[in-house]
Scaffold this motif. Structure first.
Motif, PDB file in Angstrom:
ATOM      1  N   GLY A 232      83.535  30.197  10.997  1.00  0.00           N
ATOM      2  CA  GLY A 232      83.706  30.020  12.435  1.00  0.00           C
ATOM      3  C   GLY A 232      84.765  28.996  12.803  1.00  0.00           C
ATOM      4  N   VAL A 233      85.806  28.873  11.955  1.00  0.00           N
ATOM      5  CA  VAL A 233      86.871  27.901  12.232  1.00  0.00           C
ATOM      6  C   VAL A 233      88.216  28.604  12.148  1.00  0.00           C
ATOM      7  CG1 VAL A 233      85.550  25.920  11.396  1.00  0.00           C
ATOM      8  CG2 VAL A 233      86.986  27.204   9.799  1.00  0.00           C
ATOM      9  N   PRO A 234      89.191  28.134  12.921  1.00  0.00           N
ATOM     10  CA  PRO A 234      90.539  28.706  12.826  1.00  0.00           C
ATOM     11  C   PRO A 234      91.307  28.049  11.696  1.00  0.00           C
ATOM     12  CG  PRO A 234      90.523  27.006  14.503  1.00  0.00           C
ATOM     13  CD  PRO A 234      89.098  27.098  13.982  1.00  0.00           C
ATOM     14  N   PRO A 235      92.383  28.663  11.223  1.00  0.00           N
ATOM     15  CA  PRO A 235      93.241  27.985  10.247  1.00  0.00           C
ATOM     16  C   PRO A 235      93.911  26.787  10.896  1.00  0.00           C
ATOM     17  CG  PRO A 235      94.282  29.982  11.031  1.00  0.00           C
ATOM     18  CD  PRO A 235      92.897  29.996  11.599  1.00  0.00           C
ATOM     19  N   LEU A 236      94.233  25.802  10.079  1.00  0.00           N
ATOM     20  CA  LEU A 236      94.832  24.568  10.579  1.00  0.00           C
ATOM     21  C   LEU A 236      96.060  24.240   9.753  1.00  0.00           C
ATOM     22  CD1 LEU A 236      94.626  21.959  12.370  1.00  0.00           C
ATOM     23  CD2 LEU A 236      93.291  20.952  10.491  1.00  0.00           C
TER      24      LEU A 236
END
Length: 349
Positions: A286-290
């Motif tokens: 549930g996280v976007p790429p950074l």
């Protein structure tokens, strides 16, 4: 940051103190934005950040005395530090000046490492080989995988990474063992290999887009980019042992003592990274790429520090450590300062 960009670098709380304690600085490239970043620490213990522009800058390599190698769209650059030990200029303890530029053409240079004689050995990805510079050609081939049948300007296997041992090429990474132009793109999920340069044999197979092989303290470290993992390869079994998960597409790795500094990117808008385990893992978490530099403790696998990169810069390629240099700066070939800046040789007459 200056230079008219909207890029913002945001460090975790202890990133600058860690860099100061290590008495080192970092350089990294952002090839789509065409920027070389130099990250150090000033006398006030705050980060110093400098950028220089080069078209499609990618591979970086370091040598004795502060030498920095960097590839750009069609050139290979050598920078040398024009300051003596203990000398500073405007708060910087290194002024990296481009003293030589070799025109290679667009051969898609990836990793660069100097050999025992200081000669740069680089990955010419478009020609599926390791190479060095040549006096009367764009490059001189040094080695190619045994499954590549001839030297051709076709990216057949996406040879991308190089690890050195005792000043000699030791291991390389390829996205797939394929001998047809761009055929590796169909094998991104599980076709990746690590090859032993001396024998040409695979020491690890079944990897997903391996990059940035590095030998450090007796282990062969590899980024399995398609799964978002840092790990090491057991040379006796070929098993990849993951150490940590990285929040994005990992390429570029340098070592500072017990830590690895890794460049992590966001996926491209053209969906090049669709279908990889990395995308599924990010969605599951549930996280976007950074887009960031991750500082990983090699013993625990913990990501202890991060330098987030926000704005138009979304893709990194390479990162190197500059040990003993605290706050570097660099000059560009067209800068006026190079017209009047020179270092005279020692008098011998």
């Amino acid at each position: 940051m200056g230079e008219g960009t909207a890029t913002e670098l945001v460090a975790s709380r202890l990133f600058a103190p860690w860099l100061a304690e290590a008495r080192t600085s970092l350089a990294f490239t952002t090839y789509r934005a065409g920027k070389l970043f130099l990250i150090g620490v000033g006398p006030d213990r705050r980060l110093t950040i400098q950028t220089r522009s080069f078209p499609r800058c990618m591979g970086l390599g370091t040598g004795p005395g502060g030498t920095l190698w960097m590839s750009s769209l069609y050139q290979l650059w050598r920078f040398e530090n024009f300051l003596e030990a203990g000398q500073t200029r405007n708060g910087h303890d290194a002024v990296l000046s481009p003293v030589a530029g070799y025109s290679t053409g667009d051969i898609d240079i990836h990793d660069i490492h100097p050999d025992a004689a200081g000669r740069p050995i680089f990955v010419a990805t478009r020609f599926n080989c390791l190479a060095t510079f040549a006096e009367r050609a764009s490059f001189a081939p040094v080695w190619q995988p045994p499954f590549i049948d001839r030297l051709a300007a076709e990216d057949r296997c996406h040879l991308n990474g190089l690890a050195m041992r005792d000043g000699r090429p030791a291991y390389v990474t390829c996205v797939a063992r394929t001998n047809l132009v761009d055929a590796w793109r169909e094998r991104r999920g599980d076709g990746g290999v690590v090859l032993d340069v001396a024998s040409g044999e695979a020491v690890a197979t079944g990897l997903s887009m391996p990059h940035s092989p590095r030998l450090h303290r007796g282990r062969l470290w590899v980024l399995q980019t398609g799964t978002g993992e840092l790990g090491h390869v057991a040379l006796d079994t070929g098993r990849f042992e993951p150490v940590c998960f990285l929040q994005g597409f990992a390429r570029g790795m340098a070592f500072v003592g017990d830590h690895a500094v890794i460049g992590v990117s966001c996926p491209r808008e053209d969906r090049t990274f669709d279908g990889l385990a990395l995308k599924e893992r990010l969605e599951r978490e549930g996280v976007p790429p950074l887009c960031h530099l991750a500082v990983v403790n090699l013993t625990t696998g913990d990501i202890e520090h991060r330098l987030a990169i926000r704005g138009p810069v979304q893709e990194l390629y390479d990162v190197v450590a500059l040990p003993g240099i605290i706050s570097p700066m660099a000059l560009q070939p067209e800068e006026t300062r190079l017209h009047i800046k020179f270092v005279a040789p020692e008098r011998t007459m």
